[in-house]
Design an enzyme around this catalytic site. Structure first.
Site, PDB file in Angstrom:
ATOM      1  N   ASP A  79      -7.312  18.534 -27.369  1.00 16.34           N
ATOM      2  CA  ASP A  79      -7.626  17.354 -26.555  1.00 16.34           C
ATOM      3  C   ASP A  79      -6.577  17.043 -25.489  1.00 16.34           C
ATOM      4  O   ASP A  79      -5.426  17.455 -25.581  1.00 16.34           O
ATOM      5  CB  ASP A  79      -7.828  16.123 -27.452  1.00 16.34           C
ATOM      6  CG  ASP A  79      -6.618  15.806 -28.322  1.00 16.34           C
ATOM      7  OD1 ASP A  79      -5.986  16.756 -28.845  1.00 16.34           O
ATOM      8  OD2 ASP A  79      -6.286  14.613 -28.477  1.00 16.34           O
ATOM      9  N   GLU A 136      -6.316  15.079 -31.420  1.00 18.96           N
ATOM     10  CA  GLU A 136      -4.999  14.909 -32.059  1.00 18.96           C
ATOM     11  C   GLU A 136      -4.318  13.645 -31.562  1.00 18.96           C
ATOM     12  O   GLU A 136      -3.668  12.943 -32.327  1.00 18.96           O
ATOM     13  CB  GLU A 136      -4.119  16.137 -31.770  1.00 18.96           C
ATOM     14  CG  GLU A 136      -2.800  16.149 -32.538  1.00 18.96           C
ATOM     15  CD  GLU A 136      -1.761  15.174 -32.013  1.00 18.96           C
ATOM     16  OE1 GLU A 136      -1.066  14.531 -32.825  1.00 18.96           O
ATOM     17  OE2 GLU A 136      -1.635  15.022 -30.780  1.00 18.96           O
ATOM     18  N   HIS A 362       3.479  14.001 -22.042  1.00 21.61           N
ATOM     19  CA  HIS A 362       2.786  12.755 -21.644  1.00 21.61           C
ATOM     20  C   HIS A 362       3.286  12.235 -20.290  1.00 21.61           C
ATOM     21  O   HIS A 362       3.110  11.060 -19.992  1.00 21.61           O
ATOM     22  CB  HIS A 362       2.911  11.661 -22.719  1.00 21.61           C
ATOM     23  CG  HIS A 362       2.219  12.002 -24.002  1.00 21.61           C
ATOM     24  ND1 HIS A 362       1.757  11.044 -24.890  1.00 21.61           N
ATOM     25  CD2 HIS A 362       1.891  13.191 -24.549  1.00 21.61           C
ATOM     26  CE1 HIS A 362       1.190  11.647 -25.934  1.00 21.61           C
ATOM     27  NE2 HIS A 362       1.272  12.951 -25.748  1.00 21.61           N
TER      28      HIS A 362
HETATM   29 ZN   LIG Z   1       0.587  14.237 -27.136  1.00 21.45          ZN
HETATM   30 ZN   LIG Z   2       0.581  17.138 -28.415  1.00 19.89          ZN
END
Ligand SMILES: [Zn+2]
Ligand SMILES: [Zn+2]
Length: 390
Positions: A79, A136, A362
């Site tokens: 994901d 996840e 991220h």
């Molecule tokens: Zn992550």
């Molecule tokens: Zn990850």
């Protein structure tokens, strides 16, 4: 890169193409329809037995050779995140507001490469279960696959997962026995006071002052009631009122996040938070409402499987590029739920310390480092040939 040329090098360009394609079309948790269709199609082309729709958009590929009862499970996550990509390279996201900013595109491509190599020329005796997991990032995908019978329908004596790690040198490995990643819990606190005119506070019960005391008191849990040698963190991340400048509101909502390594510490944090909220509100004549939810389990590696993973990593990357006793990390990972049911190890592979591979996970400028695809896939194939040796 280190040592001798990898036997997986001939798959490097295929893995890179898959990876760039996944990167171009990122999909978030349980919406990985395109990704899982491609994964299932490739596994089927390689000659694996393919099971689609395991836990929603999850895919399981089974590869069996010989007649040994032994088995192993290898897991990749598929994901993406709700982040607007800032990269301008050719394979940047074509899905507005979504991005592979955690490298799951690379994890999926590496495991596909390993599946292709093992199907074609793998020398092993037993069953390999390839687990392509959805969702996840929200901590829901591992549980969804297990609720769908992952470990009843498919065999795995032990399970392994790998995550890229920026700041760790390119293609090096790190792991540790015991807790490697924290559990994540979320909380919501509602402080019910009595609204009043900003100039007449004595006529109400001011929830802002009470909530402020609670924010400060929560910070004393880790600093004053927890052994300084252990790891935990409590963060209040939202402080919400209805926001009128000259009115004291009826209520304040506090939201936030805690991390620890589970067990007694997790219980201690939850119970102490609740006591502080209830006690502080009651002392001021307000009502406190406390909600606490456990989102991610701690990721706890078993000792034997960690040593197995470290030994395989030393063989392919060289002992100087393997840290088998790395520091624990306070982020969370839902592979921890799978490790509650099976022995196994969660392994970090270096995404690079500087340049594009060094950008943090991220982050809108992050990208998975293509240079580690073949060493990651080689780790998987070497682990299988070691654990399911003929
Ligand atoms: Zn992550
Ligand atoms: Zn990850």
């Amino acid at each position: 890169m280190h040592g001798k040329p990898s036997p997986l090098n001939d798959l490097q360009s295929a893995m890179k193409n898959w990876r760039h394609d996944f990167h171009r079309y990122p999909e978030q948790g349980f919406e990985e329809h395109r990704t899982s269709k491609i994964v299932a199609g490739l596994l089927s082309d390689f000659g694996l037995e393919v099971h689609k729709g395991v836990g929603g958009t999850g895919v399981v590929g089974v590869l069996q050779k010989g007649d040994s009862e032994k088995s192993i499970g290898l897991r990749a996550d598929m994901d993406a995140l709700q982040i607007t990509e800032q990269n301008m390279f050719e394979h940047r996201s074509q899905h507005e507001g979504q991005m592979h900013a955690c490298g799951h595109d690379g994890h999926t491509a590496m495991l596909l490469g390993a599946a292709q190599h093992l199907a074609k020329s793998g020398n092993f005796d037993g069953t390999v279960t390839f687990i392509f997991q959805p969702a996840e990032e929200h901590g829901k995908g591992a549980l969804a696959m297990m609720d769908d019978g992952l470990f009843e329908r498919f065999s795995a004596d032990a399970i392994y997962a790998m995550h890229n790690f920026p700041s760790l040198p390119t293609g090096s490995f790190a792991m540790k026995p015991g807790p490697i990643m924290a559990c994540e819990d979320n909380f919501e606190i509602r402080i019910e006071g009595k609204g009043t005119h900003a100039a007449l506070p004595h006529r109400g019960v001011d929830p802002i002052v009470i909530a402020s005391e609670i924010v400060m008191a929560l910070q004393s849990i880790v600093s004053r009631t927890v052994d300084p040698m252990s790891c935990s963190v409590i963060s209040v991340t939202e402080f919400l009122t209805d926001g009128a400048r000259n009115i004291l509101p009826n209520e304040v909502i506090l939201k936030g996040d805690t991390r620890s390594f589970g067990g007694d510490m997790q219980n201690h944090i939850e119970q102490t938070m609740e006591r502080i909220v209830t006690g502080t509100c009651s002392a001021h004549g307000a009502r406190g409402h406390f909600q606490y939810s456990r989102e991610f389990a701690a990721t706890i590696n078993t000792r034997q499987e960690t040593e197995i993973a470290a030994e395989v990593a030393r063989k392919i990357a060289g002992p100087e590029h393997v840290d088998a006793a790395c520091a624990s990390i306070m982020t969370s990972e839902d592979f921890g739920f799978m490790l509650q049911h099976k022995p196994g190890c969660y392994i970090l592979i270096g995404n690079g310390g500087e340049g594009p591979g060094g950008c943090g996970l991220h982050n809108p400028s992050y990208d998975f480092n293509d240079d580690i695809l073949s060493i990651g896939a080689e780790f998987w194939t070497a682990l299988v040939e070691d654990q399911l040796a003929v």
